[in-house]
Design an enzyme around this catalytic site. Structure first.
Site, PDB file in Angstrom:
ATOM      1  N   THR A 185      39.931 -55.250  37.578  1.00 12.01           N
ATOM      2  CA  THR A 185      40.973 -56.116  37.024  1.00 12.01           C
ATOM      3  C   THR A 185      40.989 -55.847  35.525  1.00 12.01           C
ATOM      4  O   THR A 185      39.960 -55.442  34.961  1.00 12.01           O
ATOM      5  CB  THR A 185      40.671 -57.600  37.281  1.00 12.01           C
ATOM      6  OG1 THR A 185      39.412 -57.900  36.674  1.00 12.01           O
ATOM      7  CG2 THR A 185      40.598 -57.900  38.761  1.00 12.01           C
ATOM      8  N   GLU A 330      43.797 -57.416  42.943  1.00 17.99           N
ATOM      9  CA  GLU A 330      43.080 -57.895  44.125  1.00 17.99           C
ATOM     10  C   GLU A 330      43.912 -57.824  45.396  1.00 17.99           C
ATOM     11  O   GLU A 330      43.413 -58.085  46.489  1.00 17.99           O
ATOM     12  CB  GLU A 330      42.639 -59.358  43.905  1.00 17.99           C
ATOM     13  CG  GLU A 330      41.528 -59.542  42.893  1.00 17.99           C
ATOM     14  CD  GLU A 330      42.033 -59.747  41.477  1.00 17.99           C
ATOM     15  OE1 GLU A 330      43.147 -59.263  41.164  1.00 17.99           O
ATOM     16  OE2 GLU A 330      41.327 -60.394  40.679  1.00 17.99           O
ATOM     17  N   LYS A 439      48.019 -78.120  28.844  1.00 20.38           N
ATOM     18  CA  LYS A 439      47.794 -79.467  29.375  1.00 20.38           C
ATOM     19  C   LYS A 439      47.997 -80.481  28.252  1.00 20.38           C
ATOM     20  O   LYS A 439      47.180 -80.577  27.349  1.00 20.38           O
ATOM     21  CB  LYS A 439      46.390 -79.566  29.955  1.00 20.38           C
ATOM     22  CG  LYS A 439      46.341 -80.490  31.136  1.00 20.38           C
ATOM     23  CD  LYS A 439      45.112 -80.276  31.969  1.00 20.38           C
ATOM     24  CE  LYS A 439      45.214 -81.207  33.185  1.00 20.38           C
ATOM     25  NZ  LYS A 439      44.001 -81.298  33.929  1.00 20.38           N
ATOM     26  N   TRP A 444      51.009 -81.151  32.891  1.00 17.69           N
ATOM     27  CA  TRP A 444      51.002 -79.704  32.727  1.00 17.69           C
ATOM     28  C   TRP A 444      52.357 -79.197  32.259  1.00 17.69           C
ATOM     29  O   TRP A 444      53.391 -79.573  32.813  1.00 17.69           O
ATOM     30  CB  TRP A 444      50.659 -79.012  34.057  1.00 17.69           C
ATOM     31  CG  TRP A 444      49.315 -79.401  34.597  1.00 17.69           C
ATOM     32  CD1 TRP A 444      48.777 -80.646  34.592  1.00 17.69           C
ATOM     33  CD2 TRP A 444      48.350 -78.554  35.193  1.00 17.69           C
ATOM     34  NE1 TRP A 444      47.533 -80.624  35.142  1.00 17.69           N
ATOM     35  CE2 TRP A 444      47.235 -79.345  35.541  1.00 17.69           C
ATOM     36  CE3 TRP A 444      48.307 -77.191  35.486  1.00 17.69           C
ATOM     37  CZ2 TRP A 444      46.101 -78.831  36.144  1.00 17.69           C
ATOM     38  CZ3 TRP A 444      47.181 -76.681  36.092  1.00 17.69           C
ATOM     39  CH2 TRP A 444      46.083 -77.490  36.410  1.00 17.69           C
TER      40      TRP A 444
HETATM   41  P1  ADP Z   1      44.813 -58.938  35.302  1.00 17.02           P
HETATM   42  O1  ADP Z   1      44.513 -60.007  36.310  1.00 17.02           O
HETATM   43  O2  ADP Z   1      43.579 -58.471  34.652  1.00 17.02           O
HETATM   44  O3  ADP Z   1      45.924 -59.276  34.357  1.00 17.02           O
HETATM   45  P2  ADP Z   1      46.550 -57.670  37.169  1.00 17.02           P
HETATM   46  O4  ADP Z   1      47.451 -56.624  36.693  1.00 17.02           O
HETATM   47  O5  ADP Z   1      45.957 -57.529  38.493  1.00 17.02           O
HETATM   48  O6  ADP Z   1      45.387 -57.736  36.114  1.00 17.02           O
HETATM   49  O7  ADP Z   1      47.305 -59.029  37.016  1.00 17.02           O
HETATM   50  C1  ADP Z   1      47.690 -59.871  38.054  1.00 17.02           C
HETATM   51  C2  ADP Z   1      48.322 -61.092  37.471  1.00 17.02           C
HETATM   52  O8  ADP Z   1      49.472 -60.756  36.721  1.00 17.02           O
HETATM   53  C3  ADP Z   1      48.815 -62.090  38.490  1.00 17.02           C
HETATM   54  O9  ADP Z   1      47.774 -62.901  38.958  1.00 17.02           O
HETATM   55  C4  ADP Z   1      49.848 -62.873  37.681  1.00 17.02           C
HETATM   56  O10 ADP Z   1      49.236 -63.843  36.853  1.00 17.02           O
HETATM   57  C5  ADP Z   1      50.419 -61.826  36.772  1.00 17.02           C
HETATM   58  N1  ADP Z   1      51.689 -61.318  37.313  1.00 17.02           N
HETATM   59  C6  ADP Z   1      51.891 -60.214  38.042  1.00 17.02           C
HETATM   60  N2  ADP Z   1      53.199 -60.057  38.332  1.00 17.02           N
HETATM   61  C7  ADP Z   1      53.840 -61.106  37.788  1.00 17.02           C
HETATM   62  C8  ADP Z   1      55.212 -61.523  37.732  1.00 17.02           C
HETATM   63  N3  ADP Z   1      56.201 -60.826  38.284  1.00 17.02           N
HETATM   64  N4  ADP Z   1      55.485 -62.666  37.068  1.00 17.02           N
HETATM   65  C9  ADP Z   1      54.516 -63.397  36.498  1.00 17.02           C
HETATM   66  N5  ADP Z   1      53.218 -63.058  36.496  1.00 17.02           N
HETATM   67  C10 ADP Z   1      52.875 -61.917  37.131  1.00 17.02           C
END
Ligand code: ADP
Length: 538
Positions: A185, A330, A439, A444
């Site tokens: 990640t 993930e 918050k 929220w």
């Molecule tokens: P990291 O978790 O380290 O940022 P990832 O690229 O796996 O790496 O990120 C996944 C996260 O990115 C998701 O859990 C979400 O919070 C955010 N995310 C992915 N796509 C979108 C989207 N279209 N809109 C909003 N948030 C997004």
């Protein structure tokens, strides 16, 4: 007891390249190389070289289950390496070069890469982290003899390594649930953790992603993945494109708007996928050129919420359909697509645009639910947010080395760390990452919703909403915004713009205009950095 009568054909990723090489042998894979020129080859040639690469890995002593590190852009060599490693039962481990050196050193040690393949660009990076993590690891530069750099490191040359190997190397057999890929990640909200994909999860992800409401590739598609192979399993494109025989156009190291637009036009690209920051550059470039794309039909945007003006620019100015997607490392990584559903075409354009801004519906293979803090499912009213949880054959069951402990709940669901709503269309909308939510007075405020409204102001390019410490309310929202060059937009004018759009108590206590927005290693707004800097600024 009656037995099933069908073949137990293992879902191995190598079968994808075999299929492409046999039935789409002449289809092109075009690369803008790290060395500069455009390189062209076919799936047939790429598959032959992937077998040479597999043979070379075996000769180098790489065994089943060993990790093969890659520090590389999207290129044909990087593709060969993924399939070559998979072909001997080893595990490709994509290292995100945009992480901090300390994180990279930690990841290389944690993954225990036996051998690391790096593009020329990243040799200086290897030199920097040498003393921290490279002892005992073999290093190979993904280039030919004439481009080998001078370095203090002991470096092998990729083309020399594979040159005399057989292109008939037989893939090693193995079970479909064997590990094949490792991606950490990106550490947007915490230390990077390793996600280990299996052959089966990657094949299923590619099959599922190729549904017509998703990536939907065809042999007539020309696909340019801007999303790097080192980010979130490249959104499956290294598998889903060859699976259909789609042409692949790999942008190498040049990810600026002009270089991408050149490649899109020259290679008749019909589809491309990237994070929103990339689109900002591309739109500016196309506006400068004053032209429309020749063949580009669709783009998929994901990684972070897509600002409305980007969707409007692509659809209205350039006639390109925007598909909003959500996913995470993930999840292999795709989770939802905001493809049209029955009944939507009858809605007015404003309502349809609001739906496009949502992340969309899960496709077959992703179970999804949204829970409140008491663990009860929240109603699908499109308003009530809850914790977003997922389950499926392409969803993580545990992190590498069990990092973070048990990550599935009693029902087998993985908590995404996102908060979201679900509406009657089954459309999910992320309202926040749990760690980004603001918050205020026990209530929220969705940072993403505030950002989405603010970035609709024509004078703004990028906006981030963060919570800043407040004695009475705990936290209050603050906006950090980047204005278009020459704009004189004031804090008061922006708050007035927001006033009719959000509840009064959501209005930011402060607005700060900044010159550039900090981004993470995967191109997301770096809210951790913003919070560190501004949290106590009120
Ligand atoms: P990291 O978790 O380290 O940022 P990832 O690229 O796996 O790496 O990120 C996944 C996260 O990115 C998701 O859990 C979400 O919070 C955010 N995310 C992915 N796509 C979108 C989207 N279209 N809109 C909003 N948030 C997004």
């Amino acid at each position: 007891m009656l037995r099933g009568g069908m073949q137990a054909w293992p879902l191995r990723v190598t079968s994808i390249l075999d299929h492409a090489a046999r039935f789409h042998a002449g289809q092109e894979v075009v690369t803008r190389t790290v060395e500069g020129p455009i390189h062209r080859c076919t799936y047939g040639q790429l598959a032959a070289r992937a077998r040479q690469c597999a043979a070379a890995l075996e000769r180098a002593g790489i065994a089943t289950g060993d990790r093969v590190g890659t520090l590389a852009w999207n290129t044909y060599r990087h593709m060969e390496l993924w399939y070559g490693a998979a072909g001997i039962g080893a595990i490709y481990h994509t290292i995100n070069p945009r992480l901090f050196d300390d994180q990279i050193a930690h990841i290389i040690g944690d993954a225990d890469d036996k051998i690391i393949f790096a593009d020329l660009t990243f040799v200086p990076l290897l030199e920097r982290v040498r003393d921290r993590c490279l002892a005992g690891r073999r290093l190979v530069v993904l280039t030919d003899r004439s481009h080998m750099p001078n370095s203090l490191l002991e470096l092998d040359c990729y083309e020399d390594l594979i040159a005399h190997e057989s292109s008939d190397y037989p893939w090693r057999d193995g079970p479909e649930d064997a590990p094949v890929g490792l991606c950490y990640t990106s550490g947007t909200t915490g230390a990077p953790k390793g996600v280990v994909y299996t052959h089966r999860s990657n094949v299923l992800q590619a099959l599922i992603a190729n549904n017509a409401d998703g990536l939907g590739f065809r042999s007539t598609s020309s696909v340019l993945p801007v999303v790097p192979m080192y980010h979130a399993n490249a959104w499956s494109i290294a598998f889903s494109a060859p699976m259909t025989g789609a042409k692949l156009v790999l942008p190498g190291p040049k990810l600026d708007g002009a270089s991408l637009c050149d490649l899109i036009e020259a290679e008749d690209v019909t589809f491309t996928g990237a994070v929103p920051t990339v689109w900002i550059d591309m739109i500016a470039e196309m506006r400068k050129r004053g032209t429309r794309f020749k063949r580009l039909e669709r783009i998929v945007t994901g990684g972070s919420a897509c600002p409305r003006w980007i969707i409007e620019a692509f659809e209205q100015e350039f006639g390109v359909t925007v598909l909003h997607a959500w996913g995470m490392t993930e999840m292999s990584p795709l989770g939802t697509f905001a493809a049209p559903r029955p009944g939507m075409e009858a809605l007015d354009s404003e309502t349809r645009m609001r739906l496009k801004l949502k992340q969309g519906a899960p496709f077959y293979g992703v179970e999804m639910r949204i829970l409140d803090d008491a663990g009860q499912e929240v109603p699908w009213d499109g308003v009530t947010p809850g914790r977003l949880q997922v389950k499926g054959p392409c969803v993580v069951a545990e992190y590498l080395h069990g990092a973070g402990g048990a990550i599935l709940d009693a029902d087998g669901f993985f908590d995404t760390g996102d908060r979201a709503t679900l509406d009657p269309f089954g459309y999910m909308q992320i309202t926040d990452r749990t760690k980004d939510v603001i918050k205020s007075g026990g209530e929220w405020i969705s940072s993403i919703e505030l950002e989405n409204h603010a970035v609709c102001h024509p004078d703004l390019i990028e906006v981030a909403a963060i919570g800043i410490a407040h004695d009475k309310w705990g936290e209050r929202p603050m906006l950090l915004a980047v204005r278009v060059p020459g704009s004189t937009l004031t804090e008061e004018a922006l708050v007035d713009f927001l006033r009719p759009k959000v509840a009064r108590w959501w209005l930011p206590d402060a607005v700060l205009f900044i010159d550039t927005m900090p981004h993470t290693a995967t191109g997301k707004i770096n809210k951790v950095a913003l919070r560190e800097r501004y949290r106590n600024s009120a």
